[in-house]
Enzyme design. Structure first.
Site, short mmCIF file in Angstrom:
data_model
loop_
_atom_site.label_atom_id
_atom_site.label_comp_id
_atom_site.label_asym_id
_atom_site.label_seq_id
_atom_site.Cartn_x
_atom_site.Cartn_y
_atom_site.Cartn_z
N ASN A 207 -18.02 61.22 11.42
CA ASN A 207 -19.46 61.39 11.61
C ASN A 207 -19.65 62.58 12.54
O ASN A 207 -19.42 62.48 13.74
CB ASN A 207 -20.06 60.12 12.21
CG ASN A 207 -21.52 60.28 12.56
OD1 ASN A 207 -22.16 61.27 12.18
ND2 ASN A 207 -22.07 59.32 13.29
N LYS B 177 -22.31 64.07 13.45
CA LYS B 177 -23.55 64.05 14.24
C LYS B 177 -24.23 65.43 14.19
O LYS B 177 -24.11 66.11 13.17
CB LYS B 177 -23.28 63.56 15.66
CG LYS B 177 -22.49 62.23 15.64
CD LYS B 177 -22.39 61.55 16.97
CE LYS B 177 -21.56 60.27 16.83
NZ LYS B 177 -21.49 59.48 18.04
N HIS C 34 -26.86 53.76 12.36
CA HIS C 34 -26.07 54.21 13.51
C HIS C 34 -26.85 53.91 14.80
O HIS C 34 -28.08 54.03 14.83
CB HIS C 34 -25.76 55.71 13.40
CG HIS C 34 -24.73 56.13 14.39
ND1 HIS C 34 -25.02 56.37 15.71
CD2 HIS C 34 -23.39 56.29 14.26
CE1 HIS C 34 -23.91 56.68 16.35
NE2 HIS C 34 -22.90 56.65 15.49
N GLU D 76 -27.30 55.56 17.37
CA GLU D 76 -28.15 56.66 17.84
C GLU D 76 -29.48 56.70 17.08
O GLU D 76 -30.52 57.07 17.64
CB GLU D 76 -27.38 57.99 17.72
CG GLU D 76 -26.29 58.07 18.78
CD GLU D 76 -25.06 58.84 18.36
OE1 GLU D 76 -25.12 59.63 17.40
OE2 GLU D 76 -24.00 58.64 19.00
N GLU E 225 -19.54 49.37 15.73
CA GLU E 225 -19.49 50.40 16.78
C GLU E 225 -20.16 49.88 18.04
O GLU E 225 -21.40 49.94 18.16
CB GLU E 225 -20.23 51.66 16.32
CG GLU E 225 -19.65 52.29 15.07
CD GLU E 225 -19.98 53.79 14.98
OE1 GLU E 225 -19.05 54.56 14.85
OE2 GLU E 225 -21.16 54.15 15.08
N GLY F 236 -18.68 57.73 22.39
CA GLY F 236 -18.73 58.98 23.15
C GLY F 236 -18.43 58.80 24.63
O GLY F 236 -18.67 59.71 25.43
N SER G 152 -14.93 56.00 20.34
CA SER G 152 -13.83 56.64 21.05
C SER G 152 -12.46 56.44 20.39
O SER G 152 -11.46 56.28 21.09
CB SER G 152 -13.81 56.20 22.52
OG SER G 152 -15.02 56.60 23.15
N GLY H 55 -16.47 62.19 18.09
CA GLY H 55 -15.93 63.37 18.76
C GLY H 55 -14.62 63.89 18.16
O GLY H 55 -14.46 65.09 17.93
P1 13P Z 1 -17.13 58.75 19.24
O1 13P Z 1 -15.87 58.67 18.37
O2 13P Z 1 -17.42 60.12 19.72
O3 13P Z 1 -17.10 57.71 20.31
O4 13P Z 1 -18.36 58.37 18.28
C1 13P Z 1 -18.28 57.25 17.47
C2 13P Z 1 -19.42 57.25 16.54
O5 13P Z 1 -20.57 57.12 16.94
C3 13P Z 1 -19.15 57.42 15.11
O6 13P Z 1 -20.28 57.15 14.35
#
Ligand code: 13P
Length: 250
Positions: free
Chosen positions: A9, A11, A95, A97, A167, A173, A213, A235
């Site tokens: 992803n 983002k 998600h 976010e 998640e 993150g 993560s 990330g």
């Molecule tokens: P990170 O791997 O950066 O923690 O993000 C996970 C995520 O939100 C994937 O959708």
């Protein structure tokens, strides 16, 4: 059918040139012969490019979001038809976010899921608790509600086009991963909840990914857990070497 999946992803990262570079680096480095489906989710404006570059490869493309309406006066939004018309068959919905910053509710997400499925897209549906929920020992309740309110209106047949991503918000993150045991415990709970509602076959056939993560150095242990079928990577999906190393963890 339940199988291993690693999805990146991206983002709101990578412009057009950077998208092309990352995709070609991934293509060059990806090991062959792995029993894992690989997906990438670049931004909307770079989806066409990704579809084009990944044609005739075994890497799939997903959108990060989608509007629930078929079309019309929704300035700035993207419909299921627009996505499928350029060859995008997968969409990430729910998600954290989107839930947190764009106030997407379970009811809205249920609507989006219906629209995506109507267009024969596959949905990667995200669920997961916040830190305060876990501290208050409410994490199972929160995830249970997200599942019920977002997906349990579906008939069993619809589940062939659902992939789940657990998640935990506190692990996204932050560099703080759920332990493999915490991930397994929640994935098992999710599968059990689906089993109660839909029966053995639906529960056993759904792929449940872990996100939060995931890095090259922890992927193998997380993926080794019985109910973890892969990862949704943030990330670490932005660096070809890291993403490929995570795929290689299978
Ligand atoms: P990170 O791997 O950066 O923690 O993000 C996970 C995520 O939100 C994937 O959708």
């Amino acid at each position: 059918m339940r199988h291993n999946i690693v999805a990146g992803n991206w983002k709101m990262n990578k412009n057009a040139g950077e998208t092309a570079k990352l995709l070609s680096d991934i293509l060059n480095q990806l090991p062959s012969g792995k029993e894992v489906e690989v997906l990438v989710a670049p931004s909307f404006v770079n989806l066409s490019q990704a579809i084009h570059m990944l044609e005739h490869t075994n890497i799939g493309v997903a959108a990060q979001n989608m509007h629930q309406a078929e079309g019309g006066a929704f300035t700035g939004e993207i419909s299921a038809d627009m996505l499928t018309s350029i060859g995008v068959q997968n969409v990430i919905l729910g998600h954290s976010e989107r839930r947190q910053y764009f106030k997407e509710t379970d009811a809205l997400l249920a609507n989006k899921v219906d629209t995506a499925l109507k267009h024969e897209m596959r949905v990667i549906f995200c669920i997961g608790e916040e830190l305060k929920d876990r501290q208050n020992k409410q994490h199972f309740n929160v995830v249970d509600n997200q599942l019920r309110d977002g997906l349990f209106h579906l008939g069993a047949n619809a589940w062939v086009n659902i992939v789940l991503a657990y998640e935990p918000v506190w692990a996204i993150g932050t560099g703080e991963t759920a332990t493999p045991e915490q991930a397994q415990e929640m994935h098992q709970f999710i599968r059990e909840t689906i089993r109660h509602k839909y029966g053995e076959s639906t529960a056993e056939n759904v792929s449940i990914l872990y996100g939060g993560s995931v890095k090259p150095d922890n992927a193998k242990e997380i993926f080794s857990k019985t109910d973890v079928d892969g990862g949704l990577i943030g990330g670490a999906a932005l660096k070809a070497e890291d993403f490929v190393a995570i795929v290689d963890a299978f």
